[in-house]
Structures are given as C-alpha cells and as structure tokens.
Design an enzyme around this catalytic site. Structure first.
Site, PDB file in Angstrom:
ATOM      1  N   LYS A  66      66.129  18.878  57.338  1.00 19.46           N
ATOM      2  CA  LYS A  66      66.819  20.163  57.521  1.00 19.46           C
ATOM      3  C   LYS A  66      65.800  21.302  57.467  1.00 19.46           C
ATOM      4  O   LYS A  66      65.717  22.032  56.470  1.00 19.46           O
ATOM      5  CB  LYS A  66      67.901  20.292  56.436  1.00 19.46           C
ATOM      6  CG  LYS A  66      69.060  21.176  56.844  1.00 19.46           C
ATOM      7  CD  LYS A  66      70.267  20.924  55.981  1.00 19.46           C
ATOM      8  CE  LYS A  66      71.347  21.938  56.184  1.00 19.46           C
ATOM      9  NZ  LYS A  66      71.908  22.005  57.529  1.00 19.46           N
TER      10      LYS A  66
ATOM     11  N   ARG B 200      67.964  15.144  49.686  1.00 18.28           N
ATOM     12  CA  ARG B 200      67.605  15.410  51.085  1.00 18.28           C
ATOM     13  C   ARG B 200      66.590  16.534  51.182  1.00 18.28           C
ATOM     14  O   ARG B 200      65.706  16.517  52.031  1.00 18.28           O
ATOM     15  CB  ARG B 200      68.870  15.730  51.895  1.00 18.28           C
ATOM     16  CG  ARG B 200      68.613  15.794  53.385  1.00 18.28           C
ATOM     17  CD  ARG B 200      69.889  15.860  54.173  1.00 18.28           C
ATOM     18  NE  ARG B 200      70.638  17.075  53.916  1.00 18.28           N
ATOM     19  CZ  ARG B 200      71.865  17.313  54.385  1.00 18.28           C
ATOM     20  NH1 ARG B 200      72.483  16.391  55.118  1.00 18.28           N
ATOM     21  NH2 ARG B 200      72.482  18.439  54.119  1.00 18.28           N
TER      22      ARG B 200
ATOM     23  N   GLU C  65      73.591  14.365  68.151  1.00 22.65           N
ATOM     24  CA  GLU C  65      74.565  15.101  67.341  1.00 22.65           C
ATOM     25  C   GLU C  65      74.852  16.438  67.989  1.00 22.65           C
ATOM     26  O   GLU C  65      74.288  16.763  69.033  1.00 22.65           O
ATOM     27  CB  GLU C  65      74.062  15.274  65.898  1.00 22.65           C
ATOM     28  CG  GLU C  65      72.801  16.092  65.756  1.00 22.65           C
ATOM     29  CD  GLU C  65      72.368  16.265  64.296  1.00 22.65           C
ATOM     30  OE1 GLU C  65      73.216  16.236  63.395  1.00 22.65           O
ATOM     31  OE2 GLU C  65      71.164  16.452  64.079  1.00 22.65           O
TER      32      GLU C  65
END
Ligand code: PLP
Ligand code: COI
Length: 342
Positions: free
Chosen positions: A185, A82, A221
């Site tokens: 992220k 990721r 989210e």
C-alpha cells in the site's frame, strides 16, 4: 461524551478535521513515544524522500460504535502487519506492530466525539501513514522516518453506498508492474492509477477494473478495492495475483463465504469468465462490499444487476461482515477489538 454536531447519515468518504492526530518520529535508530497534535498541518524538510522519491506507505482501517455505545476496530493487527510489509518493500524503517495498535487505541479515544453513532451507516476511518523524512537528493532510503495517524468520520466510499456500480475494464493504462509494488500500500500506486480513474469517471463509470499488466488477460483489481465474483454454482472466486493489494476485507469475506457453505477459489480469473458470473463485487475497508452492476469490456457490457437491486449473495456477505463490525453479530472470529473509552 457529547458527539460532534454532524449529519452522520449524510457523510460521504471525505476528509474532515477532527480533534487531533498522532505523530511518532524515528531518529538515531529508535522510535519516540509519539505526540498528540491538534493542527492538521505537518512540518517536513522540503527534501524529504517521501516528497520526491515516493518513500511513503499508508493504511486504512475503521472503528465502529455498537448499539450500547461500545467501540470496536476491525482487524487492525492485519493493518499493522501489512504496513510492515509495505515499509520493507520500499526500504523504509517499519513502525512496530504493537506501537501501531496502541496508536489506534489512543487516536480513537482522543477523537471519541467523531465516532459515528450506531445505525448511521458511517464509521470512523483511520489513516496511518509512514514517511521517509530525511532531507536527501540522492536516490537512497531515508534514515529518519515519521509515522502519523489521523482519522475522519466517513460514509460510503462510492456515492451509491450499497447500490451497484459501473466498472470499465482498463485496456490502456497499468496500475502496477509485474514484480513491482502493486501488492503493497504505497502512495505511488494510487498516483499511477489516477489517469485511468479520471478518464473512466469522465466517461460515466464509477471506477476501472485493471487486468494483469503483462498479458492483459486476467483480472487484477479495481482502483481502490479488490474484485470478487459469485459463480452460478455458488462459488466465491477472487483473483490470485502478485500485483494486487492483499485486502483484509477480501480475506474476511473468504472466511465468511466458506462458513456460508460456499467453495472459495483464489485463482487467476480470465477476463472472458466475467460474462459467466452470477454476481460480482468490489471489496475493501472504504468500499466495504460494493456490488458491481455492470462491467464494460471493449464493446461488450456485462450486466449483473438490471436495477439497483443487489444480488442475494453480495447482500448476505455485506450483512454478515457489517453485523460483525458493528457488534450486531457475535464475533466468533476474533476480528474486532474493543477500545476502552475514557
Ligand atoms: N486494493 C486496493 C488497491 C486498495 O487501496 C484497498 C484498500 O485498502 C483494497 C484493495 C482493499 O483492502 P482492505 O480490504 O485491506 O482495505
Ligand atoms: C481503504 O479502503 O482503506 C483504502 O485505503 C482505499 C482508498 C483508495 C480509499
């Protein structure tokens, strides 16, 4: 090795200096072999692209001790992958996945005395970060990068631990734009979420629940975690959205739920579906599984837990996940990696 003298079961999700962190530098087209640094300050060019143009991404992972003192990290290969995706999306040079895994191993070994003991409910949180460090004032990708990783022993992210939290649907501020960088992220996403989060906390909520920024109809989210719901016919549902972080915890829960005989649906979830759920939760490395007690949406309050009692399915998922992480259940999925201790 003797453990640090800490009150392990009282730990919160707070930074604590440990014995060392690691630093690796990318210069002239290659990564160096890394250094162990004892100070928790770093040395940066004031014009580094990470500081003014946000060329920064990070990860979060955890190490756990089992009852025999063995130490395991959870799905760090996924964190490594990721982080490559995050880096590529904001034009940074990625840190190689094999070096990431070696760095995790080394950092955990070097900070062994900070790994919370089995049964304390705490874990060693690992925070890798990648920074553009060339001194530039034009908006352009850096040529030089730093990869760093520190760790900190932590307790639950939400003060309540496994007790239900109160969320509020965010109706004004957006965290991530459609076709933006909400699915990676990068630090800027968290800065963008602070207005909403601070406002919600002032009003007595634990966190916000974001809707899709375009139509404000579908669940995205929560600020620091993904969302999932359990329907009355026992389905595990979780949002499909290009603006949310693909959570490694959520991915694991989907597998566990399917193995518990549940139907798993990853699909857009309309905000009007919320009142029809039996249980709801937040999930993430820091949040683990945090059951949602209520969600306020405009003038409506949708309640999932009348007391601090956690719903049956959330509790089973929590127990299955944490038992794999702390070595109580056999890891048939190959999610954990044992770190040999010196
Ligand atoms: N969503 C956001 C915005 C997060 O910051 C996190 C934490 O990493 C998650 C979801 C959960 O992801 P993971 O389970 O990989 O930690
Ligand atoms: C994590 O769960 O690892 C995160 O990075 C979330 C963060 C907001 C603490």
């Amino acid at each position: 090795m003797e453990k640090a003298n800490l009150n392990w079961s009282e730990l919160t999700f707070a930074y604590m200096k440990t014995d060392c962190h690691l630093e690796y530098y990318f210069k002239d087209g290659e990564w160096d072999e890394g250094k162990i640094i004892n100070d928790d300050r770093i040395d940066l060019n004031i014009a580094s692209t990470c500081l003014h143009y946000g060329q920064e991404c990070f990860e979060g992972a955890k190490a756990f001790e089992d009852k025999d003192g063995r130490v395991r990290v959870f799905r760090i290969e996924e964190n490594a992958k990721r982080m490559v995706r995050s880096a590529e999306k904001i034009h940074m040079v990625p840190f190689p996945e094999d070096m990431f895994i070696n760095a995790v191993e080394k950092l955990v070994q070097l900070n062994q005395r900070f790994i919370p003991p089995y049964g304390s409910g705490a874990s060693l949180y690992l925070r890798p970060l990648l920074l553009g460090i060339s001194g530039l004032i034009g908006v352009t990708p850096a040529t030089d990068y730093a990869f760093m990783m520190f760790c900190s022993p932590v307790g639950p992210y939400f003060k309540s631990g496994i007790k239900p939290v109160k969320l509020i649907v965010e109706d004004q501020y957006d965290r991530a734009a459609p076709n933006g960088v909400g699915d990676v992220k990068v630090g800027g996403n968290y800065a963008a979420g602070l207005r909403a989060s601070v406002r919600a906390k002032k009003a007595g909520y634990t966190e916000v629940l974001y809707l899709d920024a375009l139509r404000k109809e579908f669940i995205d989210e929560s600020g620091p975690a993904n969302f999932f719901g359990i329907t009355h016919d026992n389905k595990f549902i979780t949002p499909a959205s290009d603006s949310i972080l693909p959570s490694i915890t959520n991915m694991s829960l989907q597998t566990l739920a399917a193995d518990m005989g549940m139907i798993v649906e990853k699909r857009p979830i309309h905000v009007n579906e919320l009142p029809y759920l039996k249980e709801a939760g937040c999930c993430g490395t820091a949040a683990v599984i945090t059951p949602i007690g209520s969600i306020t949406h405009g003038d409506k309050v949708i309640t999932y837990c009348e007391t601090d009692e956690v719903g049956e399915t959330c509790m089973s998922l929590y127990n299955n996940l944490t038992s794999i992480q702390n070595g109580v259940l056999k890891d048939k999925y190959g999610w954990t990696r044992e770190i040999p201790m010196p």
